[in-house]
Write a protein that holds these residues in place. Structure first.
Motif, mmCIF file in Angstrom:
data_model
loop_
_atom_site.group_PDB
_atom_site.id
_atom_site.type_symbol
_atom_site.label_atom_id
_atom_site.label_comp_id
_atom_site.label_asym_id
_atom_site.label_seq_id
_atom_site.Cartn_x
_atom_site.Cartn_y
_atom_site.Cartn_z
ATOM 1 N N CYS A 266 45.363 -28.158 25.695
ATOM 2 C CA CYS A 266 45.282 -29.578 26.063
ATOM 3 C C CYS A 266 45.471 -29.748 27.561
ATOM 4 O O CYS A 266 46.367 -29.134 28.148
ATOM 5 N N ALA A 267 44.673 -30.636 28.136
ATOM 6 C CA ALA A 267 44.906 -31.065 29.517
ATOM 7 C C ALA A 267 45.680 -32.377 29.453
ATOM 8 O O ALA A 267 45.335 -33.270 28.668
ATOM 9 N N ARG B 89 40.826 -30.445 24.643
ATOM 10 C CA ARG B 89 41.432 -31.757 24.369
ATOM 11 C C ARG B 89 42.072 -32.300 25.634
ATOM 12 O O ARG B 89 42.691 -31.546 26.381
ATOM 13 N N GLN B 90 41.911 -33.595 25.854
ATOM 14 C CA GLN B 90 42.585 -34.252 26.983
ATOM 15 C C GLN B 90 43.535 -35.315 26.452
ATOM 16 O O GLN B 90 43.186 -36.053 25.532
ATOM 17 N N ILE B 91 44.721 -35.371 27.045
ATOM 18 C CA ILE B 91 45.697 -36.416 26.715
ATOM 19 C C ILE B 91 45.902 -37.207 27.997
ATOM 20 O O ILE B 91 46.294 -36.645 29.018
ATOM 21 N N ALA B 92 45.582 -38.509 27.942
ATOM 22 C CA ALA B 92 45.655 -39.328 29.160
ATOM 23 C C ALA B 92 46.893 -40.199 29.128
ATOM 24 O O ALA B 92 47.142 -40.922 28.158
ATOM 25 N N LEU B 93 47.684 -40.125 30.191
ATOM 26 C CA LEU B 93 48.885 -40.954 30.329
ATOM 27 C C LEU B 93 48.642 -42.012 31.400
ATOM 28 O O LEU B 93 47.994 -41.739 32.417
ATOM 29 N N ARG B 94 49.205 -43.201 31.177
ATOM 30 C CA ARG B 94 49.210 -44.211 32.238
ATOM 31 C C ARG B 94 50.475 -45.047 32.070
ATOM 32 O O ARG B 94 50.758 -45.493 30.955
#
Ligand SMILES: Nc1ncnc2c1ncn2[C@@H]1O[C@H](COP(=O)(O)OP(=O)(O)OP(=O)(O)O)[C@@H](O)[C@H]1O
Ligand SMILES: [Mg+2]
Length: 227
Positions: free
Chosen positions: A34-35, A210-215
């Motif tokens: 995962c990124a 897979r990418q997990i995006a945080l904000r």
């Protein structure tokens, strides 16, 4: 492999508590790559440090390999960390007075492995990352890409279940960064180690399954394709 449920992290400010991670719920299966992406300050390193048992959540629960780990004592966290987790950082964190193999052997030394076995395992892992001819070099005699390979070998020599990498290519030029990324992908496939990698590089992130995006401390989205 990894599950976070409603994990929050607050820091005390003079007038109120600031939520750096806000009710993060997330599952990562064994063997995933995962990124973890998001703007500066979105909480990526904070999340990685919680997963890596370097820090504790203010609230919420964290399971690694089926064990609820958020409430562990410092001693138990250190034991789990040594057994289950390998870390790679942007700035390598190699000890300057130790050779490449001595740096790689450190996690085994902490486990009390005999010195001959430490050296054999460290040299085998250095060969696996393409540095069979650099085992006796000091960090100051290695390039950035080679230093990061040594750090990756050190992270993996103890056969952890989880590899956490915080901007592992952040100090490297783009071609070296791609080589290091290809090495991580190969090790993920061969060893089955689960990888969570923070990166600012969109191209590298997009090449992860897979990418997990945080904000602002929240998971915006998680899946394949660019978030
Ligand atoms: N010890 C601390 N005390 C107070 N605030 C903190 C502390 N550590 C981190 N923060 C704050 O938490 C927020 C998230 O920090 P974090 O380092 O997780 O961001 P990041 O996504 O890794 O950013 P970058 O991409 O710049 O590395 C930031 O606003 C930061 O100022
Ligand atoms: Mg960070």
């Amino acid at each position: 492999m990894l599950r976070l449920e409603s994990v929050s992290k607050y820091y005390a400010a003079p007038d109120r508590a600031i939520a750096v991670l806000d009710e993060v719920t997330l599952s990562i299966a064994s063997g995933e790559f995962c990124a973890l992406v998001g703007p500066s300050g979105s909480g990526k390193s904070t999340l990685l440090n919680l997963i890596g048992l370097l820090d504790r959540p203010s609230s919420g629960t964290l399971w690694i390999d089926g064990e609820a780990v958020a409430g562990c004592s410092a001693h138990e966290s250190a034991r789990l960390r040594n057994r289950l987790i390998g870390f790679v950082f942007q700035s390598f964190h190699l000890l300057p007075r130790l050779t490449a193999w001595q740096n790689v052997a450190l996690p085994l030394q902490y486990r009390g492995v005999p010195r001959d076995a430490q050296r054999a395992a460290a040299e085998a892992m250095l060969a696996r990352v393409g540095l069979a001819d650099r085992t006796g070099h000091l960090p100051g005699q290695l390039s950035g890409g080679q230093s990061q390979r040594v750090a990756i070998a050190r992270a993996l020599v103890g056969a952890p279940r989880l590899l956490l990498a915080d901007e592992p290519t952040g100090s490297l030029d783009s071609s070296t960064a791609q080589d290091v990324m290809a090495l991580l992908a190969a090790l993920n496939a061969e060893l089955g180690v689960t990888v969570v990698m923070v990166t600012h590089d969109r191209e590298l992130a997009a090449s992860c399954p897979r990418q997990i995006a945080l904000r602002d401390g929240r998971v915006l989205g998680s899946g394949s394709g660019t978030c």
